[in-house]
Motif scaffolding. Sequence first.
Motif, short mmCIF file in Angstrom:
data_model
loop_
_atom_site.label_atom_id
_atom_site.label_comp_id
_atom_site.label_asym_id
_atom_site.label_seq_id
_atom_site.Cartn_x
_atom_site.Cartn_y
_atom_site.Cartn_z
N CYS A 117 0.81 -1.39 0.02
CA CYS A 117 0.06 -0.06 -0.10
C CYS A 117 0.88 1.21 0.29
O CYS A 117 0.51 2.19 -0.65
N HIS A 118 2.09 1.12 0.75
CA HIS A 118 2.90 2.42 0.88
C HIS A 118 3.55 2.56 -0.54
O HIS A 118 3.58 3.93 -0.82
N LEU B 151 0.59 3.90 -3.12
CA LEU B 151 0.15 5.20 -2.81
C LEU B 151 0.37 6.32 -3.77
O LEU B 151 -0.61 7.01 -4.24
N SER B 152 1.55 6.46 -4.23
CA SER B 152 2.06 7.64 -4.98
C SER B 152 1.58 7.53 -6.52
O SER B 152 0.80 8.58 -6.77
N GLY C 24 -2.28 7.91 -6.21
CA GLY C 24 -2.87 9.28 -5.80
C GLY C 24 -2.58 10.05 -7.25
O GLY C 24 -3.49 11.17 -7.17
#
Length: 212
Positions: free
Chosen positions: A16-17, A20-21, A24
């Motif tokens: 997920c980390h 995210l970018s 997003g």
Amino acid sequence: MTSPTELAALLCSRLCHDMLSPVGALSNGLELLRDERDPQMRQRCMELLEQSARISADKLKFFRLAYGAAGGFGQDVPVEEPRALVQALLGDNDRIALAWAVGDAMLPKAAVKVLLNLAAIGIDALPRGGNLDIGAERRDGATEIAVRAAGARIAFDRTIGQALEGSLPEDELSGRTAPAHMVRLLAEERGGGLQYALTDGALVMGAVLPDA
């Protein structure tokens, strides 16, 4: 001892980390596209959306094999697949030069998982670019893997090294160190092991995985 459920949760946290970018960026691009009326700016938004979608898809393909059970277990994988995944993970990062030295046409899936995770650690260690050398071969009933990241600045979290060698307390595991912990367990389950060496200019990681 970290349970399989806890390890899976940590790996999901890492996934997920890393997702995210690009995800997003997709969300932001869609918002801009909705309100933008200038044709040139809309075209630019579409290009950014396509780029973010490609990065997201490439990362998911990488994590599917590096962390997941893509294609099941206990089978060999064509070496072109992990090579393509590493190249996709590098993306447009022309600061890192990839050297691929894998002579076998197929590798065991467990070895591919270790190779991919060590490659990801090597890429993270080269924030200013450099050389990523990946080698693997099957001989004497085992697969030997070597990954070398060399550059002007090596960024390597010592806790990842501890996870690779098995000296990191399990209550200190995190999403950042979980992949290293996972591949160490994977190697040990097959009677093999991992090692690494760190200098000012290079990070070298190796693994030996006996064939099941």
